[in-house]
Design a protein around this motif. Structure first.
Motif, PDB file in Angstrom:
ATOM      1  N   LEU A  60       0.680  -1.333  -0.174  1.00 23.36           N
ATOM      2  CA  LEU A  60       0.031  -0.003  -0.087  1.00 23.36           C
ATOM      3  C   LEU A  60       0.795   1.443  -0.035  1.00 23.36           C
ATOM      4  N   LEU A  61       1.894   1.374   0.710  1.00 21.08           N
ATOM      5  CA  LEU A  61       2.797   2.350   0.942  1.00 21.08           C
ATOM      6  C   LEU A  61       3.591   2.746  -0.464  1.00 21.08           C
ATOM      7  N   GLN A  62       3.979   1.508  -1.040  1.00 14.84           N
ATOM      8  CA  GLN A  62       4.715   1.654  -2.452  1.00 14.84           C
ATOM      9  C   GLN A  62       3.874   2.100  -3.397  1.00 14.84           C
ATOM     10  N   ASN A  63       2.517   1.636  -3.483  1.00 12.43           N
ATOM     11  CA  ASN A  63       1.561   1.995  -4.521  1.00 12.43           C
ATOM     12  C   ASN A  63       1.009   3.520  -4.365  1.00 12.43           C
ATOM     13  N   CYS A  64       0.946   3.971  -3.271  1.00  9.11           N
ATOM     14  CA  CYS A  64       0.425   5.376  -2.978  1.00  9.11           C
ATOM     15  C   CYS A  64       1.447   6.431  -2.746  1.00  9.11           C
ATOM     16  N   TRP A  65       2.674   6.030  -2.808  1.00 11.77           N
ATOM     17  CA  TRP A  65       3.924   6.830  -2.591  1.00 11.77           C
ATOM     18  C   TRP A  65       3.947   8.038  -3.737  1.00 11.77           C
ATOM     19  N   LEU A  66       3.939   9.250  -3.402  1.00 14.04           N
ATOM     20  CA  LEU A  66       4.226  10.041  -4.157  1.00 14.04           C
ATOM     21  C   LEU A  66       5.647  11.059  -4.169  1.00 14.04           C
ATOM     22  N   GLY A  67       6.139  10.930  -3.076  1.00 17.85           N
ATOM     23  CA  GLY A  67       7.418  11.551  -2.563  1.00 17.85           C
ATOM     24  C   GLY A  67       7.532  11.389  -1.194  1.00 17.85           C
ATOM     25  N   GLY A  68       9.051  11.817  -0.723  1.00 20.15           N
ATOM     26  CA  GLY A  68       9.377  12.026   0.555  1.00 20.15           C
ATOM     27  C   GLY A  68      10.621  11.353   1.102  1.00 20.15           C
ATOM     28  N   ASP A  69      10.890  11.335   2.255  1.00 22.39           N
ATOM     29  CA  ASP A  69      11.997  10.888   2.761  1.00 22.39           C
ATOM     30  C   ASP A  69      11.941   9.345   2.609  1.00 22.39           C
ATOM     31  N   GLU A  70      12.887   8.678   1.740  1.00 28.34           N
ATOM     32  CA  GLU A  70      12.755   7.135   1.530  1.00 28.34           C
ATOM     33  C   GLU A  70      13.200   6.260   2.512  1.00 28.34           C
ATOM     34  N   SER A  71      13.654   7.016   3.808  1.00 26.63           N
ATOM     35  CA  SER A  71      13.830   6.323   4.790  1.00 26.63           C
ATOM     36  C   SER A  71      12.708   5.706   5.536  1.00 26.63           C
ATOM     37  N   ILE A  72      11.576   6.253   5.297  1.00 27.88           N
ATOM     38  CA  ILE A  72      10.592   5.814   5.688  1.00 27.88           C
ATOM     39  C   ILE A  72      10.226   4.394   5.177  1.00 27.88           C
TER      40      ILE A  72
END
Length: 100
Positions: A60-72
């Motif tokens: 879910l996180l991967q498919n909804c990701w638009l941007g931000g700190d990759e360490s999340i």
């Protein structure tokens, strides 16, 4: 106020809103990420992982990701913090049924 790692510019946020509609900002620790609402295809895939909630949250996180700190995505503490909020981006409209 300290700037969060992964913070997007106002222009980038507006661009995402134009393309995706509603977007969500999730802050965890010193990091931030931006997510879009999941579509039916994403939710269908996530449902197949229902017996593995961690894997389902990763998908879910991967498919909804638009941007931000990759360490999340890689730091367990940050990932679990964001995971606790992922259900809030899945918005379901109330339906009504009437027997005729």
């Amino acid at each position: 106020m300290e700037e969060l790692r992964g913070q997007a510019t106002a222009g980038q946020i507006e661009e995402w809103k134009k393309k995706q509609g509603d977007i969500f900002k999730v802050e965890v620790g010193d990091s931030v990420c931006y997510l879009k609402k999941p579509d039916r295809k994403t939710m269908s895939y996530v449902a197949t992982l229902g017996n593995n909630p961690i894997r389902a949250n990763e998908a879910l996180l991967q498919n909804c990701w638009l941007g931000g700190d990759e360490s999340i995505k890689t730091d367990d503490e940050k990932f679990f913090g964001v995971s606790a909020k992922l259900a809030e981006i899945v918005q379901i409209k109330e339906a009504e049924i009437t027997k005729l």
